[in-house]
Write a protein that holds these residues in place. Structure first.
Motif: not given
Length: 156
Positions: A89-91, A95-96, A102-104, A155-156
Motif C-alpha cells: 500500500v505504501t508504494s 509521494s507526500k 514507510r516509517e509506520l 498524480e505528478s
C-alpha cells in the motif's frame, strides 16, 4: 557622457531581462490525487490489514494466557502478512504520504520484534505493551490510506 548612457542602457537591459525572466505567468498545478487504478491497488490490500486489526483482542488474549507459541505464530503469520500488505500500500500512496507510511511499517516491525523477545522470556507486560503499540501503528497507517471517494486525477 555617451559612455555613461551606454552603461546605463546596458544596466537597464540587464534589469529588464532579469525581471521578465522571473515574472513569467504562474501556472497553478492542482495538488496530486489518487487515480482510480491506484485506489484499486490500495483497496486490494486494505481488507487484509483491517482483518488483522480486528484480531487485536485475540493476540492480547494469547499473551495474557501465556500461549507463547501461538503468540509467535500470530506475529509471524497474520501480523507479518499485514506488514507486507502495508508495504504494498505504501508504494501506491501519494509521494507526500509515503515517508510516513514507510516509517509506520518500520515501527510495526520493531514492535513485532519486541513482542517476540518478550514472548521468549515470558514477559506478559512487555508483550502486551508492544502489541498495543503495534496495533496503534496499524491504526495510524489506516488513517493514511485513502477511501474510494477520493477524486481521481493523475498524480505528478
Amino acid at each position: 557622457m555617451a559612455r555613461q548612457r551606454s552603461i546605463l542602457s546596458l544596466f537597464l537591459v540587464l534589469v529588464a531581462t532579469f525581471l521578465i525572466s522571473c515574472g513569467g505567468p504562474g501556472v497553478a498545478t492542482p495538488p496530486p490525487t489518487y487515480t482510480q487504478e491506484k485506489l484499486a491497488k490500495i483497496q486490494e490490500y486494505v481488507p487484509e490489514i483491517q482483518a488483522v486489526q480486528k484480531r487485536s483482542q485475540e493476540l492480547q488474549r494469547l499473551i495474557q494466557t501465556k500461549q507463547w507459541v501461538n503468540v509467535g505464530n500470530f506475529t509471524h503469520g497474520p501480523m507479518a502478512e499485514a506488514r507486507l500488505s502495508m508495504n504494498y500500500v505504501t508504494s501506491n500512496l501519494l509521494s507526500k504520504d509515503q515517508p510516513a507510511g514507510r516509517e509506520l511499517v518500520r515501527d510495526l516491525l520493531d514492535k513485532l520484534i519486541k513482542i517476540d523477545k518478550a514472548a521468549e522470556v515470558g514477559n506478559i507486560n512487555g508483550a502486551l505493551n508492544s502489541s498495543f503499540a503495534a496495533f496503534a501503528d496499524i491504526d495510524k497507517f489506516l488513517d493514511l490510506v485513502p477511501t474510494n471517494s477520493s477524486p481521481s486525477s493523475e498524480e505528478s
